[in-house]
Design a protein around this motif. Structure first.
Motif, PDB file in Angstrom:
ATOM      1  N   TYR A 222       0.829  -1.198   0.000  1.00  0.00           N
ATOM      2  CA  TYR A 222       0.000   0.000   0.000  1.00  0.00           C
ATOM      3  C   TYR A 222       0.870   1.257   0.000  1.00  0.00           C
ATOM      4  CZ  TYR A 222      -4.253  -2.669   0.867  1.00  0.00           C
ATOM      5  OH  TYR A 222      -5.316  -3.536   0.739  1.00  0.00           O
ATOM      6  N   GLY A 223       0.393   2.265  -0.713  1.00  0.00           N
ATOM      7  CA  GLY A 223       1.050   3.564  -0.735  1.00  0.00           C
ATOM      8  C   GLY A 223       0.027   4.660  -0.501  1.00  0.00           C
ATOM      9  N   GLY A 228      -4.034  11.922   0.906  1.00  0.00           N
ATOM     10  CA  GLY A 228      -4.856  10.857   1.471  1.00  0.00           C
ATOM     11  C   GLY A 228      -5.298   9.792   0.483  1.00  0.00           C
ATOM     12  N   GLY A 229      -4.848   9.868  -0.762  1.00  0.00           N
ATOM     13  CA  GLY A 229      -5.178   8.832  -1.733  1.00  0.00           C
ATOM     14  C   GLY A 229      -4.427   7.548  -1.439  1.00  0.00           C
ATOM     15  N   LEU A 230      -5.165   6.448  -1.322  1.00  0.00           N
ATOM     16  CA  LEU A 230      -4.571   5.153  -0.994  1.00  0.00           C
ATOM     17  C   LEU A 230      -4.496   4.301  -2.249  1.00  0.00           C
ATOM     18  CD1 LEU A 230      -3.593   3.293   1.390  1.00  0.00           C
ATOM     19  CD2 LEU A 230      -5.924   2.359   1.386  1.00  0.00           C
ATOM     20  N   ASN A 231      -3.288   3.814  -2.563  1.00  0.00           N
ATOM     21  CA  ASN A 231      -3.074   2.961  -3.728  1.00  0.00           C
ATOM     22  C   ASN A 231      -2.561   1.602  -3.280  1.00  0.00           C
ATOM     23  OD1 ASN A 231      -3.383   4.987  -6.074  1.00  0.00           O
ATOM     24  ND2 ASN A 231      -2.021   6.028  -4.656  1.00  0.00           N
ATOM     25  N   ARG A 232      -2.873   0.574  -4.091  1.00  0.00           N
ATOM     26  CA  ARG A 232      -2.428  -0.785  -3.771  1.00  0.00           C
ATOM     27  C   ARG A 232      -1.751  -1.412  -4.969  1.00  0.00           C
ATOM     28  NH1 ARG A 232      -5.875  -5.911  -1.209  1.00  0.00           N
ATOM     29  NH2 ARG A 232      -4.391  -7.528  -1.820  1.00  0.00           N
ATOM     30  N   SER A 233      -0.676  -2.152  -4.687  1.00  0.00           N
ATOM     31  CA  SER A 233       0.003  -2.938  -5.710  1.00  0.00           C
ATOM     32  C   SER A 233      -0.009  -4.404  -5.288  1.00  0.00           C
ATOM     33  CB  SER A 233       1.449  -2.467  -5.893  1.00  0.00           C
ATOM     34  OG  SER A 233       2.146  -3.318  -6.779  1.00  0.00           O
ATOM     35  N   THR A 234      -0.313  -5.272  -6.225  1.00  0.00           N
ATOM     36  CA  THR A 234      -0.286  -6.711  -5.951  1.00  0.00           C
ATOM     37  C   THR A 234       0.934  -7.384  -6.570  1.00  0.00           C
ATOM     38  OG1 THR A 234      -1.665  -7.145  -7.900  1.00  0.00           O
ATOM     39  CG2 THR A 234      -2.802  -6.839  -5.800  1.00  0.00           C
ATOM     40  N   ASP A 235       1.803  -6.572  -7.211  1.00  0.00           N
ATOM     41  CA  ASP A 235       2.976  -7.142  -7.881  1.00  0.00           C
ATOM     42  C   ASP A 235       4.273  -6.448  -7.460  1.00  0.00           C
ATOM     43  OD1 ASP A 235       2.648  -4.701  -9.132  1.00  0.00           O
ATOM     44  OD2 ASP A 235       2.067  -5.537 -11.067  1.00  0.00           O
ATOM     45  N   GLY A 236       4.329  -6.076  -6.191  1.00  0.00           N
ATOM     46  CA  GLY A 236       5.565  -5.520  -5.648  1.00  0.00           C
ATOM     47  C   GLY A 236       5.894  -4.119  -6.116  1.00  0.00           C
ATOM     48  N   GLY A 237       4.897  -3.377  -6.586  1.00  0.00           N
ATOM     49  CA  GLY A 237       5.116  -2.002  -6.993  1.00  0.00           C
ATOM     50  C   GLY A 237       5.267  -1.782  -8.476  1.00  0.00           C
ATOM     51  N   ALA A 238       5.178  -2.835  -9.277  1.00  0.00           N
ATOM     52  CA  ALA A 238       5.278  -2.680 -10.735  1.00  0.00           C
ATOM     53  C   ALA A 238       4.074  -1.922 -11.287  1.00  0.00           C
ATOM     54  CB  ALA A 238       5.406  -4.042 -11.412  1.00  0.00           C
ATOM     55  N   THR A 239       2.881  -2.247 -10.769  1.00  0.00           N
ATOM     56  CA  THR A 239       1.668  -1.542 -11.162  1.00  0.00           C
ATOM     57  C   THR A 239       0.855  -1.220  -9.912  1.00  0.00           C
ATOM     58  OG1 THR A 239       0.422  -3.604 -11.465  1.00  0.00           O
ATOM     59  CG2 THR A 239       1.573  -2.705 -13.394  1.00  0.00           C
ATOM     60  N   TRP A 240       0.025  -0.162 -10.024  1.00  0.00           N
ATOM     61  CA  TRP A 240      -0.754   0.307  -8.880  1.00  0.00           C
ATOM     62  C   TRP A 240      -2.206   0.545  -9.296  1.00  0.00           C
ATOM     63  CZ3 TRP A 240       1.339   1.048  -3.953  1.00  0.00           C
ATOM     64  CH2 TRP A 240       2.731   0.940  -3.873  1.00  0.00           C
ATOM     65  N   GLN A 241      -3.113   0.337  -8.318  1.00  0.00           N
ATOM     66  CA  GLN A 241      -4.526   0.648  -8.513  1.00  0.00           C
ATOM     67  C   GLN A 241      -5.016   1.471  -7.326  1.00  0.00           C
ATOM     68  OE1 GLN A 241      -3.604  -2.875  -8.420  1.00  0.00           O
ATOM     69  NE2 GLN A 241      -2.967  -2.592 -10.549  1.00  0.00           N
ATOM     70  N   THR A 245      -9.731   6.434  -0.486  1.00  0.00           N
ATOM     71  CA  THR A 245      -9.242   7.723  -0.006  1.00  0.00           C
ATOM     72  C   THR A 245      -9.438   7.798   1.495  1.00  0.00           C
ATOM     73  OG1 THR A 245      -9.805   8.816  -2.091  1.00  0.00           O
ATOM     74  CG2 THR A 245      -9.472  10.226  -0.170  1.00  0.00           C
ATOM     75  N   VAL A 246      -8.379   8.162   2.207  1.00  0.00           N
ATOM     76  CA  VAL A 246      -8.469   8.356   3.647  1.00  0.00           C
ATOM     77  C   VAL A 246      -8.991   9.774   3.894  1.00  0.00           C
ATOM     78  CG1 VAL A 246      -7.244   8.268   5.831  1.00  0.00           C
ATOM     79  CG2 VAL A 246      -6.487   6.828   3.932  1.00  0.00           C
ATOM     80  N   PRO A 247     -10.027   9.937   4.714  1.00  0.00           N
ATOM     81  CA  PRO A 247     -10.550  11.284   4.966  1.00  0.00           C
ATOM     82  C   PRO A 247      -9.543  12.151   5.722  1.00  0.00           C
ATOM     83  CG  PRO A 247     -12.101   9.578   5.671  1.00  0.00           C
ATOM     84  CD  PRO A 247     -10.790   8.898   5.400  1.00  0.00           C
ATOM     85  N   GLY A 248      -9.743  13.466   5.652  1.00  0.00           N
ATOM     86  CA  GLY A 248      -9.027  14.340   6.576  1.00  0.00           C
ATOM     87  C   GLY A 248      -7.849  15.099   6.039  1.00  0.00           C
ATOM     88  N   GLY A 249      -7.612  15.066   4.719  1.00  0.00           N
ATOM     89  CA  GLY A 249      -6.560  15.916   4.183  1.00  0.00           C
ATOM     90  C   GLY A 249      -5.175  15.296   4.214  1.00  0.00           C
TER      91      GLY A 249
END
Length: 292
Positions: A222-223, A228-241, A245-249
């Motif tokens: 996770y990045g 506050g935008g939360l992104n996830r990679s299932t391939d070790g950071g090669a691609t992200w989805q 979004t985490v609230p609060g700025g």
């Protein structure tokens, strides 16, 4: 692969903001468990973790460590009001941290590596007191990985006492692959930099630009970006989805406990997700201070 030299702080707004978070905390000393209840967590949040011993949330801040009390309100752990910077739950009841003393506490301005073996009630110095302020700590493969912000250096230790100095780089956060001790990621002004030799060298950073990383499972990296935008990679950071979004700025901290359980702190609160970032529940309110 190449070593990344010190990058210009103005290269990215996200990174420039993160690098200014030079707070003050973590002294040794005795304390009593969670006695002071407060309406909100005070100051900047620097770290989050779940203690396997009691499955309780712990929040490391500019003014000490807090955990939920019986009524759900934030309660101070121990009596320390120090500024805890790098923070991680290494194992049940064992926390690692760094930082600076609270005003008037004395001792070295940089605490080096400190350790608690009683769930944050008391702390002792392990090494590098007066020399190092770790702004990021990760415990993986029975090894401590620390980003030494004082010297812009990645350091690695098996015992918390002897350290191996590795790459020199300007980073905000680090994450170690749960499957491979030689794969280390760092958030830089240019994006996420990757090492495949245990942090001795890093390739140039690549997008996306995120402030914080957490890697609890091989298929769940996770990045969290600055807004506050939360992104996830299932391939070790090669691609992200985009995961949510985490609230609060503005983002302050991120810890993914597993593939679905995520903790994040922003300007207004500490938030928890149990569904991989789709929805978040506020655990604590964060009261803004001077931004440190």
């Amino acid at each position: 692969m190449k070593n990344i030299q010190k990058l210009p702080l103005a290269a990215s707004a996200v990174f420039a903001v993160g690098l200014t978070l030079t707070a003050c905390s973590s002294d040794s000393g005795t304390g009593t468990a969670a006695t002071e209840s407060v309406a909100s967590v005070q100051g900047h949040v620097h770290g989050l973790g779940i203690n396997p011993a009691d499955n309780r949330l712990y929040v490391a801040t500019h003014e000490g460590i807090f955990t939920p009390g019986k009524d759900g309100a934030a309660q101070r752990v121990g009596n320390s009001k120090d500024d805890f910077m790098g923070f991680t739950v290494a194992k049940a009841k064992t926390f690692l941290a760094s930082g600076h003393p609270a005003p008037g506490n004395g001792g070295p301005g940089n605490r080096g590596l400190i350790e608690s073996t009683d769930s944050g009630k008391t702390w002792k110095n392990r090494s590098l007191a007066g020399e190092v302020d770790f702004h990021a700590l990760d415990y993986a493969h029975d090894t401590i990985y620390g980003y030494d912000s004082t010297n812009a250096l990645l350091r690695v230790s098996k015992d918390g006492a002897a350290w191996d100095d590795r790459a020199s780089l300007q980073a905000l956060d680090i994450a170690v692959s749960p499957a491979d001790p030689d794969t280390v990621l760092a958030t830089t002004a240019d994006g996420i930099a990757k090492s495949t030799d245990g942090g001795r060298t890093f390739a140039a950073g690549k997008q996306p630009a995120v402030a914080f990383l957490s890697w609890p499972r091989p298929g769940a990296l996770y990045g969290l970006d600055d807004s506050g935008g939360l992104n996830r990679s299932t391939d070790g950071g090669a691609t992200w989805q985009k995961a949510g979004t985490v609230p609060g700025g503005q983002a302050q901290a991120l810890t993914a406990v597993d593939a679905q359980h995520i903790l994040a702190a922003t300007q207004t609160g500490v938030y928890e997700s149990r569904d991989g970032g789709k929805t978040f529940t506020k655990r604590f309110t964060v009261a803004a201070d001077d931004g440190h």
